[in-house]
Design an enzyme around this catalytic site. Structure first.
Site, mmCIF file in Angstrom:
data_model
loop_
_atom_site.group_PDB
_atom_site.id
_atom_site.type_symbol
_atom_site.label_atom_id
_atom_site.label_comp_id
_atom_site.label_asym_id
_atom_site.label_seq_id
_atom_site.Cartn_x
_atom_site.Cartn_y
_atom_site.Cartn_z
ATOM 1 N N GLU A 44 -72.318 -39.768 -1.523
ATOM 2 C CA GLU A 44 -70.899 -40.560 -2.091
ATOM 3 C C GLU A 44 -71.149 -42.231 -2.123
ATOM 4 O OE1 GLU A 44 -66.717 -41.016 0.587
ATOM 5 O OE2 GLU A 44 -68.669 -40.701 1.497
ATOM 6 N N LYS A 110 -61.561 -38.145 -4.767
ATOM 7 C CA LYS A 110 -61.481 -37.653 -3.435
ATOM 8 C C LYS A 110 -60.000 -37.506 -2.611
ATOM 9 C CE LYS A 110 -63.560 -39.064 0.991
ATOM 10 N NZ LYS A 110 -64.299 -40.220 1.711
ATOM 11 N N CYS A 144 -67.274 -35.851 1.098
ATOM 12 C CA CYS A 144 -67.416 -36.479 2.266
ATOM 13 C C CYS A 144 -66.096 -35.543 3.267
ATOM 14 C CB CYS A 144 -67.472 -37.922 2.555
ATOM 15 S SG CYS A 144 -68.124 -38.217 4.182
#
Length: 258
Positions: A44, A110, A144
């Site tokens: 990330e 995300k 994540c």
């Protein structure tokens, strides 16, 4: 490629807020990738670290890091993926790009922004579920914090590999180890998790744990806390046989995600 996928997961010690230094380091790590690799996965925010200076470091479609991804994928004749801080129509996203030797083929923004780290104050959440194809494999990307949400991760029969790129901190390493295996088991898929190593500019320690996990939750391969490369091979025929012999997916509860 088709039914077999060779993947290299890069666990890097990211240089805080220094795009040039990170790309130079990743160039050196890419030299270690086997010639037969089909896909290389980066952590990330691989060009900056997990900084909240999003307005300062956000790049557009013509940015340095994406251009580097396109060049690397073209020269090494493979697919490359990882997330960057991106500005798109005055909005800033934590965006994972999916880059082929021919260029950028797609992206995933995300969706779960890490409130504890104030990510929600500096980025805009994504809204679209994405699944990418590589050979006969269907690969669903996540970033994540997305890992914590099982309903969001639920396999709808539309992916074979769940891929998560992360800056997951050491104090919650046990959570990473449990959830990566759980997501593989409950979704009857391969799971690939790529974490960073080292200490970031805020003093946050990251202890890696980049891993490849099979559909039964067994760890195929795993890295320790040091920077390095994990090379693995995924077999789609084995996954299909497992799903056929143990069809848990047929009894999954129906749901709608709002």
């Amino acid at each position: 490629m088709n039914n077999i996928l060779h993947i290299s997961l890069i666990q890097a010690d990211l240089v805080w807020e220094d795009i040039g230094a990170n790309l130079e380091n990743l160039d050196r790590m890419l030299e270690q990738v086997p010639a037969h690799a089909d896909l290389v996965v980066l952590p990330e925010t691989f060009s900056t670290g997990f900084t909240m200076q999003s307005d300062r470091f956000a790049e557009g479609e013509d940015g340095q890091a994406l251009a580097w991804m396109q060049k690397a994928a073209r020269e090494k004749d493979l697919f490359l993926t990882g997330s960057l801080i991106v500005r798109d129509r005055q909005r800033i996203y934590n965006r994972l790009y999916w880059v082929s030797p021919q260029g950028t083929e797609g992206f995933y923004d995300k969706q779960h922004l890490f409130r504890l780290g104030r990510e929600d104050e500096h980025f805009v959440p994504g809204e679209e579920r994405k699944v990418f194809s590589l050979g006969e494999f269907r690969i669903r990307p996540q970033i994540c914090y997305d890992l914590r949400f099982p309903v969001f991760s639920r396999n709808r029969g539309d992916y074979d590999v769940l891929l998560n790129v992360a800056n997951w901190p050491a104090p919650r390493q046990q959570v990473w180890e449990v959830l990566t295996r759980a997501r593989a088991i409950e979704n009857q898929c391969y799971f690939l998790g790529v974490n960073r190593a080292g200490v970031d500019g805020l003093g946050t320690v990251h202890t890696g744990g980049t891993c490849a996990i099979d559909p039964m939750g067994s760890i195929m391969q795993k890295l320790d806390k040091q920077p390095g490369l994990l090379n693995c091979k995924l077999d789609l025929s084995k996954l299909r046989d497992y799903r056929k012999d143990f069809p848990v997916w047929k009894d999954a509860d129906p749901f709608e995600l709002r």
